[in-house]
Structure formats: C-alpha cells, structure tokens
Scaffold this active site. Structure first.
Site, PDB file in Angstrom:
ATOM      1  N   ASP A   1      -8.376  -4.950  -6.302  1.00  0.00           N
ATOM      2  CA  ASP A   1      -7.851  -3.838  -5.349  1.00  0.00           C
ATOM      3  C   ASP A   1      -8.633  -2.522  -6.017  1.00  0.00           C
ATOM      4  O   ASP A   1      -7.976  -2.034  -7.031  1.00  0.00           O
ATOM      5  CB  ASP A   1      -6.549  -3.714  -5.418  1.00  0.00           C
ATOM      6  CG  ASP A   1      -6.052  -2.869  -4.383  1.00  0.00           C
ATOM      7  OD1 ASP A   1      -6.853  -1.837  -3.960  1.00  0.00           O
ATOM      8  OD2 ASP A   1      -4.788  -2.639  -3.946  1.00  0.00           O
TER       9      ASP A   1
ATOM     10  N   SER B   1       0.746  -1.095  -0.010  1.00  0.00           N
ATOM     11  CA  SER B   1      -0.171  -0.144   0.083  1.00  0.00           C
ATOM     12  C   SER B   1       1.051   1.273  -0.197  1.00  0.00           C
ATOM     13  O   SER B   1       1.910   1.540  -0.909  1.00  0.00           O
ATOM     14  CB  SER B   1      -0.843   0.105   1.256  1.00  0.00           C
ATOM     15  OG  SER B   1      -2.090   0.889   1.037  1.00  0.00           O
TER      16      SER B   1
ATOM     17  N   HIS C   1      -7.293  -5.653  -1.684  1.00  0.00           N
ATOM     18  CA  HIS C   1      -6.024  -4.919  -1.045  1.00  0.00           C
ATOM     19  C   HIS C   1      -5.147  -5.750  -0.474  1.00  0.00           C
ATOM     20  O   HIS C   1      -4.061  -5.353  -0.204  1.00  0.00           O
ATOM     21  CB  HIS C   1      -6.485  -3.453  -0.453  1.00  0.00           C
ATOM     22  CG  HIS C   1      -5.345  -2.511  -0.416  1.00  0.00           C
ATOM     23  ND1 HIS C   1      -4.754  -1.912  -1.844  1.00  0.00           N
ATOM     24  CD2 HIS C   1      -4.964  -1.907   0.549  1.00  0.00           C
ATOM     25  CE1 HIS C   1      -3.866  -1.016  -1.143  1.00  0.00           C
ATOM     26  NE2 HIS C   1      -3.908  -1.073   0.167  1.00  0.00           N
TER      27      HIS C   1
END
Length: 718
Positions: free
Chosen positions: A646, A565, A678
C-alpha cells in the site's frame, strides 16, 4: 472465533461466480461475458468465456481455462479474445459458431484493453494497450534483461504509484487491422503500431486506466493522457488527444492533436466517438489538483477541428448548471441523444439527454427507470432501421444493462428508455435466495447532519433473521465508514466490503454517506475540504444517535465500527474522541495514523487539495485533523489491518497505530499482508481478512457469547 452465519458466509461470497458485464452482439441476440470462480478446497481459480442467448436464457462456453481474457465481438458469432502464451507473449484467437478456435495473430509481449471497430471497407480496426520501453518498443518482462542490482535512483517526484515503483517504461496504445478472408480472420502482417511513439504521452492513464481512456472511430483514435509537462504527483491534468488515421495501417502515425477546453484543466475521461465518426463526447474536470472535482460533459462537434468544444449546461460563472458527476457515455443509433451514467443518492443511474448542448434547454436530464441497484455497464441493442432488422422485434431503442446491488452480484436486463419498462434476462440474486439474500433486508434512512443544516442518507442492511416484533429482538449495531473520502456506499455488490456478510453474523449494518460523499451534490461532497475530522465526524455522531433512538431493533450498547482508507482515518479519529467510547470494538483497515505523514503518499495533489495547501504552507490544517494528537484518549479495542504494497498509505501508518494501542495496553491486534496493496484482492487473503475481522467484532459485541449459549442450549436439548 465464531462465524455465526450458516448460509451467506464469507467463504460462500468469495467463492461465488464473478460475472463480468454483458456485451450484446451486433444483432442483439447474444451476450458475451466472462465468469471467474474460486474453489477454496482446491485453492484454484477457473475462468470461462461464455455466450448467453437472450431469448432462451441458455449459455454456452466459448473457452475455459487459464490465460484467456478480453473477449470482444468481431461479428454476430465471432468472438476475439486474448490468451497468454509462452515467454509472456499474447496470442489473438478467434472463435466462430461451431468452429474450433484458431490463431489470428501473435504479439511478442503482454497486451490488454482490446477494442475493435468495423470500418467502411469491411476491415476491422484493432486497438489495445501495452507497456513500452522509453524507445517506444513493446516491453516483455519475461524476456527483458535482468539488472544485476535492485537499486532505483530518482531525481524527481512521483517515484511510486499505488503498489509499484515507477520506471521509465510507459503504457501506450497500439493499433492494427484485422482482415477476413475465406471466413477466417487474420491480423494484417501480424503487426501492431505504437500510436504514441516519440510523443512523451502515456495512455491508458495508470493505475486504473483501461478501455474507457481511448476510443476508435472511422477517422482515427482519441485518447486521454497526462500532461507530460506537469508532474503527475502534484497535478491531475489529463488532456484529450486525437490521432487521425486513414487506414489504421500507418506505420508512422500523425502527431496527436490536443482537444482544447478553455477553463477546464483537470481529469479528462470517457471519450466516445459518435456513430457518424465526426463527433466525440467526453468528460473533463475544472481543477487540476482535485481528483474528485465535478466532471463536465463536453462535446467536440467536429473532431477534425479539436480546438472547438462545447460544454453541456455551461454557466457564466464556470460552475456548471448540472450538479452531478457524469461518467460513462453512450450515443444513440442516430447520434441525436446521449445516455450517460451518474451517481444519484447511493445508486449509479442512466440519464438521457440531447447530444448537442444547444438543444438541452434549461431542463436538467432525469434518470431512466432501471432494475434495482447500480449500473455497471450498458449498451444499445441492434438498430431496427438496418434492413436486416426491420422484420424483427424492434430493439434498437433499448438498452442492455448490467447492474449490481447489495443482494445481486450481476443482473442482465433490457430496458426501454421511452416506456421505462425492463425485462430481466439473468439475475444472480435468483440463485442467491438460498443464502437468504433479499431486498426486504435493505432500506435507507435519512437524518439531520451536523448542525441540522442538511440531511444525510445511510443504507441499512438487516440480518435475514430479522422480523418486526414487540418487544423487538435487539441486534448490535455495525457501522461501516466508507473511504475516499470522496466516495459513497451504494446499492451495489462488493467482495471487499459486503454489508450482507456482516448482517448475516447478526448485526444491523448501517452505512452512512456523510459530508464528503459523492452522489448527493457538490456542496455536500466539497464540504469535507479542510474538515476531515469536523463535519464528517459530527455527521457520524448524529447517525449513531439517530439509529439508537429510532431503530428499536438496534442495540447501541453493543455497537462496533469499521472503516478503510479515509474510513480507517475516521476510525483512528473516533478512537480519540467521545464517539469512540460508544463502540465496543473498532476495525481500521489501511487508515491514517497521522495526517502529518500524508506526504508519504504518492499522489500529493490529494492532501494539497483536502488540507488546503502543502505541509509547509499550511501545516496548521494538517495538525488540526491529526488523529495522533489524541492518542492519549485511545481506549477501545481495535483491530488494525495494513499491507506492505500500500503505497497510498504506507504500512508504517498501521504499525504506529498498533504500537500505540499495545503500549497503552488497549486490547489490539495487527493483521498484515505482505503481498496486497490498498485493497485485499487475493481470495485466500480475503478469507483470512474476513475471519479475523468478523472474529474481532463478534468477540466484543457479544455475538460470540450469544452463539455459544445457543449451541449449549441445543446440546442440552439433545
């Protein structure tokens, strides 16, 4: 690929039992919890609902099999839980001590997030959440009429969220009453009522809202919901509402009453009724476009007057005098105190404070001493002032706490806040000793951050084979960079990023909490605003330099770095900067290739805040911290991982990074999951993830070569 760990391997970690937080029964003698275990040989998951005896430590199984979930106590020996039925329906089943399960009621659609509250008349108020149609009716995906076309048409923002495309359906809270007659429970009239029908409100708040988004009191329901007049893609505002209910059988509930908090317009969270039922404690942020703003602890002194609230540690400048982030809230039995969880330097702890802002004074609350690790959940044990408890060992001022740590995925303990003493009831780490997990492998280092103006902490996890020696044995450095960016590495368990898994491969794992990290005060956290590739990057440079200079057992010439991320963004940023040449290999999971693509995300308030404006009003800020500006300098071997579901960071971010690396002939690999979001959550996918990631870093750090040499040496001995 070689996996060098022979005990705590990824497969061992992923197949280990996963225990839920423990919940004590009303008398404080039993603890209810669930266990989920995955078997890679059979490719199957098993689930159990279990009860633990606190005094003996023995466990019994209430239910074992698929489809059972959401267990809650109805009484000292009565457990209510849900079980999925045919055609997607959900059945309520109760189990009493020594009695076979039986049906309490049925609902024609999936429900979740069960809460119960015993009322003064002896009945039990029941609340849960469920997805509803635009008309407020319970939605059952199994029986819904399937459209002939897959087309989706949108005319406003927020078309998808996390891993799903948004529809006109919404989440709602349903309520009803459970009666007990002849020692058996039943859902009255087999009916639940939609508390939010016709209101335009939706609760729990997706995608992660749950039971902490609402609560049951003797006078009704409180819940948080997004402001329906503001677009959820641009604003974070969620308000707290109160619905007065006299019997919990009202078919047409009164309109929700909003709780007013002048000056605070951000997220509202964690509403909890006092035991008397008149007061409500909750948290709320100030900014309506900053998802990681500091939550303020608030009190509604009388829920009958929701227009009056009080803030704990309020200041005239509106910044608040308590520089921490309160989260979960628990009332003492006499409602005189609050117990609140909050992050503190790599841990989640519990603090105790008076339940009225007027009684807190100027002294800030201090943390209660708890077992090592971070608090996952906590409950009060039985109140000794009850007549039936007076003759028993006093436990009423004690907390039953579930914690996790870097070496323990579940620990149940009883803590006395007054004496700061704790007794461990169950600890998974006792079973984990066979896998070489030990607190002696864990430490914390502190070093000067960028410019030397502040200090930065980092967790360090060493392999179980480590022991001080002279000269020291050298282990390659493995630096893990956390996401968020407003987040932190904590002394807590994870099955997605577990430092011990990497350490057992033969690395010294360093997990820094640089600028942007939570739990170290708002100045450090907010310092990342407009500084994505600035202060945090320089903090990581200082971390690398400090570790190499001060940890004699670390081989900085064989270092690797991994991040997901925002951590994945930082990996791509590092690629184009001098620190990137210090690493032998990089791993980027669901990272940002170009900040100019941040408006492909779903929650637009996130880039608006962190880049100090919109893409069209402040393009320069997006361009300044764009990793794609520096692709000409990308040169370090990199594994790029991305998933098609995602929607926070679309898969094209990963494809672009991989394409650049391949075109530049930089050693690179792409790992893609079409069915993950994600996060990589499915057991089999996670095992592949670990094998690919560990295989990649072991190849370039030289651990593979070391292992091959060791195996050859052993072969020659034979």
């Amino acid at each position: 690929m070689t996996l060098t760990a022979n005990k705590f391997t990824p497969e061992v970690m992923l197949s280990a039992p996963r225990r839920s937080a423990g919940v004590p029964n009303p008398s404080g003698k039993l603890v209810l919890y669930t266990v989920s275990t995955y078997c890679f040989k059979e490719h199957k998951n098993t689930s159990q609902i279990k009860v633990l005896e606190i005094d003996s430590g023995n466990s019994t199984t209430v239910f074992e099999g698929p489809g059972a979930s959401e267990p809650v106590w109805l009484g000292d020996n009565d457990v209510l839980y849900l079980k999925s039925g045919d055609n997607g329906s959900t059945v309520l089943i109760a189990w009493a001590d020594g009695i076979e399960p039986y049906e309490v009621g049925s609902v024609k659609g999936p429900i979740s997030n069960v809460k119960v509250k015993r009322l003064l008349d002896g009945t039990v108020a029941f609340a849960c959440s469920a997805v509803t149609t635009p008309h407020g009716k319970l939605c059952n995906p199994e029986t819904e009429k399937k459209p002939q076309s897959s087309a989706k048409v949108y005319t406003s923002l927020f078309v998808r969220h996390w891993d799903a495309w948004n529809t006109n359906n919404a989440s709602s809270i349903f309520y009803g009453v459970i009666d007990k007659k002849d020692d058996k429970y039943s859902l009255r009239d087999n009916t639940l009522h939609n508390a939010l029908a016709g209101t335009k409100l939706s609760s729990p708040v997706p995608p992660f809202g749950g039971t902490s988004d609402f609560d049951i009191g003797p006078s009704g329901l409180v819940f948080v919901a997004k402001d329906p007049e503001l677009n959820a893609a641009i604003y974070t505002k969620t308000d707290l509402y109160f619905i007065p209910l006299k019997t919990f059988t009202e078919s047409s509930p009164p309109s929700p009453q909003i709780v007013k908090t002048p000056g605070l317009e951000g997220y509202s969270n964690s509403p909890v009724f006092s035991h008397c039922g008149h007061k409500v404690a909750f948290t709320r942020m100030r900014s309506n476009q900053y998802e990681s703003d500091k939550p303020r602890l608030l009190l509604v002194p009388d829920i009958a007057h929701p227009d009056k609230t009080e803030e704990f540690y309020a200041t005239q400048d509106g910044n608040g005098g308590w520089d921490t982030r309160p989260e979960s809230i628990l009332w003492s039995h006499d409602d005189a105190k609050l117990y609140v969880t909050a992050e503190d330097r790599g841990r989640t702890l519990i603090v105790e404070l008076p339940s009225s802002p007027s009684k807190t004074g100027t002294a800030l609350p201090t943390a209660i001493k708890i077992p090592n690790g971070s608090v996952r959940a906590f409950y009060l044990l039985a109140d000794p002032t009850n007549d039936e408890e007076k003759t028993q060992t006093p436990k009423g001022h004690q907390l039953f706490i579930t914690t996790t740590s870097l070496i323990d995925n579940a620990c149940y303990s009883i803590t006395n806040p007054t004496t700061s003493t704790s007794t461990t009831i169950f600890s998974a780490s006792k079973h984990g000793k066979a896998f070489n997990l030990s607190p002696h492998s864990i430490s914390t280092i502190t070093f000067p951050g960028a410019g030397g103006a502040y200090d930065i902490d980092a967790l360090v996890v060493r392999p179980s084979s480590y022991s001080p020696s002279d000269p020291p044995h050298k282990y390659p450095l493995c630096m893990l960079i956390h996401g968020g960016p407003q987040g932190a590495w904590q002394d807590s368990w994870s099955t997605r990023w577990n430092p011990a898994v990497f350490a057992e491969q033969g690395y010294v794992v360093v997990c820094p909490n640089p600028t942007g990290s939570t739990g170290y005060g708002m100045a450090l956290q907010d310092g990342i605003k407009g500084e994505w590739g600035g202060r945090p990057y320089n903090d990581l440079v200082r971390c690398f330099e400090w570790v190499v200079e001060n940890l004699a057992e670390v081989d900085g010439a064989r270092a690797v770095a991994l991040g997901a991320s925002y951590g994945g963004y930082m990996i791509n940023w590092i690629q184009g900067h001098p620190l990137g040449r210090k690493f032998k290999a990089l791993v980027c999971h669901d990272g940002v290739f170009s900040t100019l693509n941040q408006w492909c995300t779903e929650e637009l308030f996130f880039p608006i805040h962190d880049f100090e404006g919109t893409l069209y009003d402040n393009r320069a800020s997006y361009e300044k911290w764009d990793p794609a500006r520096f692709v000409a300098d990308w040169a370090t071997p990199q594994l790029t991982i991305h998933s098609e579901l995602d929607y926070r960071l679309p898969i094209t971010e990963g494809l672009a990074a991989f394409n650049v690396l391949q075109a530049k002939k930089v050693p690179s690999k792409l790992l893609m999951f079409p069915d993950e979001n994600h996060w990589v959550l499915k057991h089999e996918n996670s095992l592949v993830w670990h094998r690919e990631v560990i295989g990649w870093i072991n190849k370039y750090s030289g651990i593979d070569e070391e292992q091959s040499l060791a195996e050859e040496t052993e072969r020659l001995k034979v």
